[in-house]
Design a protein around this motif. Structure first.
Motif, PDB file in Angstrom:
ATOM      1  N   LEU A   1      -8.588 -65.118  33.717  1.00  0.00           N
ATOM      2  CA  LEU A   1      -6.978 -65.361  33.905  1.00  0.00           C
ATOM      3  C   LEU A   1      -6.577 -66.538  32.649  1.00  0.00           C
ATOM      4  N   PHE A   2      -7.381 -67.412  32.255  1.00  0.00           N
ATOM      5  CA  PHE A   2      -7.156 -68.503  31.345  1.00  0.00           C
ATOM      6  C   PHE A   2      -6.863 -67.715  29.942  1.00  0.00           C
ATOM      7  N   ALA A   3      -7.962 -66.749  29.639  1.00  0.00           N
ATOM      8  CA  ALA A   3      -8.019 -65.999  28.464  1.00  0.00           C
ATOM      9  C   ALA A   3      -6.934 -64.981  28.371  1.00  0.00           C
ATOM     10  N   MET A   4      -6.300 -64.674  29.226  1.00  0.00           N
ATOM     11  CA  MET A   4      -5.359 -63.704  29.294  1.00  0.00           C
ATOM     12  C   MET A   4      -4.067 -64.122  28.307  1.00  0.00           C
ATOM     13  N   PRO A   5      -3.277 -63.288  27.765  1.00  0.00           N
ATOM     14  CA  PRO A   5      -2.040 -63.804  26.886  1.00  0.00           C
ATOM     15  C   PRO A   5      -1.252 -64.349  27.881  1.00  0.00           C
ATOM     16  N   ARG A   6      -0.483 -65.257  27.355  1.00  0.00           N
ATOM     17  CA  ARG A   6       0.419 -66.149  28.164  1.00  0.00           C
ATOM     18  C   ARG A   6       1.644 -65.352  28.903  1.00  0.00           C
ATOM     19  N   PHE A   7       1.999 -65.637  30.155  1.00  0.00           N
ATOM     20  CA  PHE A   7       2.794 -64.767  31.056  1.00  0.00           C
ATOM     21  C   PHE A   7       4.138 -65.251  30.974  1.00  0.00           C
ATOM     22  N   ASP A   8       5.308 -64.618  30.805  1.00  0.00           N
ATOM     23  CA  ASP A   8       6.417 -65.089  30.617  1.00  0.00           C
ATOM     24  C   ASP A   8       7.102 -65.324  32.263  1.00  0.00           C
ATOM     25  N   LEU A   9       6.462 -64.694  33.091  1.00  0.00           N
ATOM     26  CA  LEU A   9       6.916 -64.732  34.576  1.00  0.00           C
ATOM     27  C   LEU A   9       5.885 -64.558  35.333  1.00  0.00           C
ATOM     28  N   VAL A  10       5.682 -65.337  36.493  1.00  0.00           N
ATOM     29  CA  VAL A  10       4.650 -65.504  37.562  1.00  0.00           C
ATOM     30  C   VAL A  10       5.054 -65.329  38.727  1.00  0.00           C
ATOM     31  N   LEU A  11       5.163 -64.200  39.592  1.00  0.00           N
ATOM     32  CA  LEU A  11       5.588 -64.040  40.942  1.00  0.00           C
ATOM     33  C   LEU A  11       4.512 -64.299  42.000  1.00  0.00           C
ATOM     34  N   LEU A  12       4.740 -65.156  43.160  1.00  0.00           N
ATOM     35  CA  LEU A  12       3.915 -65.599  43.891  1.00  0.00           C
ATOM     36  C   LEU A  12       4.588 -64.945  45.339  1.00  0.00           C
ATOM     37  N   MET A  13       3.676 -63.933  45.579  1.00  0.00           N
ATOM     38  CA  MET A  13       4.143 -63.335  47.005  1.00  0.00           C
ATOM     39  C   MET A  13       4.287 -64.021  48.257  1.00  0.00           C
ATOM     40  N   GLY A  14       3.843 -65.312  48.390  1.00  0.00           N
ATOM     41  CA  GLY A  14       3.766 -65.888  49.457  1.00  0.00           C
ATOM     42  C   GLY A  14       2.963 -67.262  49.496  1.00  0.00           C
ATOM     43  N   GLU A  15       1.926 -67.457  48.662  1.00  0.00           N
ATOM     44  CA  GLU A  15       1.123 -68.499  48.367  1.00  0.00           C
ATOM     45  C   GLU A  15       1.334 -69.478  47.291  1.00  0.00           C
ATOM     46  N   ASN A  16       2.619 -70.274  47.452  1.00  0.00           N
ATOM     47  CA  ASN A  16       2.974 -71.157  46.534  1.00  0.00           C
ATOM     48  C   ASN A  16       1.938 -71.994  46.016  1.00  0.00           C
ATOM     49  N   ARG A  17       0.659 -72.343  46.899  1.00  0.00           N
ATOM     50  CA  ARG A  17      -0.387 -73.194  46.337  1.00  0.00           C
ATOM     51  C   ARG A  17      -0.815 -72.574  44.895  1.00  0.00           C
ATOM     52  N   LEU A  18      -0.701 -71.374  44.783  1.00  0.00           N
ATOM     53  CA  LEU A  18      -1.346 -70.709  43.396  1.00  0.00           C
ATOM     54  C   LEU A  18      -0.374 -71.102  42.304  1.00  0.00           C
TER      55      LEU A  18
END
Length: 386
Positions: A102-119
């Motif tokens: 996940l760290f190696a993936m190109p940067r994400f503009d938007l991250v959606l957390l379906m219910g687990e805000n700890r993530l």
């Protein structure tokens, strides 16, 4: 040996130390500039499948974006057909290699957390430009790194329809089986006109008594329909207690999720407790009868997004101990459910009386209604095509 969470957490913590001083510079990206989206979760199968509406809406609102869904590894194969053009990536907080990916993936503009805000801590650590989640998760520190907290539904509504609200805009188009292509799967020979009876569940509080299953299966056979029994890995004892006759087909924990979806897709209907396989039946477009004991039919039954496929519930509308109001660690006033564990401990469920209260007669009558509705709808659809 179970992997440790420590290496992954240490990596996240060190990355946050470097990134947090620059958080004042962040701003919400314009829709036209959103090219990469990450849907990040560690939900069980049922909650993940109910949130398919979020995948649909993400694609409709960002038609050119590269959308990745990071989910538990056991679910990733189910998304091989890339529904809505979404690519699945299997990860787990205890699997350090997957976190590094996940760290190696190109940067994400938007991250959606379906219910687990700890993530959100992981999302910020990997460089997310904007993080969106539902407001009000408990304890409050789980929400600290959200950039946008979306209020949870204030009126009774299916979780499926709520999930799509993480993205602004109109509701997504209702689901069609064609939206989720599936590679062909090999299955044992199956009878014609079969009903799948899936007896397993994620919790023993959702097990329906063996005697009830037996009575329902007898009624199905008397109607000249075949019975295919299903359960998950390690749940063989449930089928042994029911002791189906030799004329029935047994699928005791031997199918992959893709094979199980194909089995469901060919069935006249599926009868299942409120568990992950029930929501897999929705994705397969299978007429579905859900057995609601501790669960909420409002939250987990029929929805607007899956409106093209028929789902009926059976179970007591009100039950004394179905009195808990938390949904994904959020207090929701209108939600009535029970998520107590099965057992003899304090605040545990010693006997699933709510499931015992669902009579086989009521289940059979509702199943007949479901079959009739599906047959009528199929005939009408055939007439429309003509």
């Amino acid at each position: 040996m179970r992997e440790s969470r420590f290496p992954g957490r240490a990596l996240i913590f060190l990355s946050l130390l470097l990134r947090l001083p620059f958080q004042w510079r962040r701003c919400k990206p314009q829709p036209a500039k959103v090219s990469r989206i990450l849907i990040l979760h560690q939900f069980l199968l049922g909650d993940a499948l109910m949130a398919t509406s979020l995948l649909a809406k993400a694609r409709e609102q960002y038609p050119l974006a590269d959308i990745v869904m990071a989910c538990p590894p056991g679910q990733a194969a189910l998304y091989a057909g890339q529904p809505y053009g979404v690519r699945a990536f299997g990860w787990h907080i205890r699997n350090f290699a997957s976190i590094c990916q996940l760290f190696a993936m190109p940067r994400f503009d938007l991250v959606l957390l379906m219910g687990e805000n700890r993530l959100s801590y992981l999302a910020r650590a990997i460089g997310a430009r904007w993080i969106v989640g539902f407001a009000g998760e408990q304890p409050a520190h789980k929400n600290w790194l959200l950039d946008e907290a979306v209020p949870y539904a204030q009126e009774p509504e299916a979780w499926t329809d709520t999930a799509a609200c993480l993205i602004e805009g109109p509701e997504p188009r209702p689901y069609r089986v064609e939206d989720w292509p599936m590679p062909p799967q090999s299955l044992p020979d199956l009878p014609d006109n079969y009903i799948v009876l899936h007896v397993g569940a994620s919790s023993a509080t959702r097990f329906w008594p063996a005697a009830h299953w037996q009575v329902l299966a007898d009624a199905i056979r008397a109607a000249q329909l075949s019975v295919v029994w299903s359960c998950g890995p390690g749940e063989d004892a449930l089928l042994r207690e029911i002791d189906p006759p030799a004329c029935d087909v047994r699928m005791a924990g031997c199918l992959s999720l893709l094979q199980l979806r194909q089995l469901l897709a060919g069935a006249r209907a599926c009868v299942c407790p409120d568990t992950g396989v029930a929501h897999l039946a929705k994705v397969a477009g299978t007429p579905l009868l859900m057995l609601f004991g501790p669960g909420s039919e409002v939250l987990f039954g029929a929805s607007r997004f899956f409106a093209h496929y028929h789902c009926l519930g059976v179970g007591p509308a009100i039950f004394p101990c179905r009195n808990q109001r938390s949904v994904h660690h959020r207090d929701v006033d209108w939600a009535l459910r029970c998520f107590r564990r099965f057992g003899n401990g304090a605040n545990a469920c010693r006997r699933a009386l709510c499931m015992e209260a669902i009579s086989a007669t009521a289940a059979w009558q509702t199943l007949q209604q479901l079959l009739q509705i599906s047959q009528t709808a199929g005939a009408a659809e055939g007439t429309d095509h003509d």
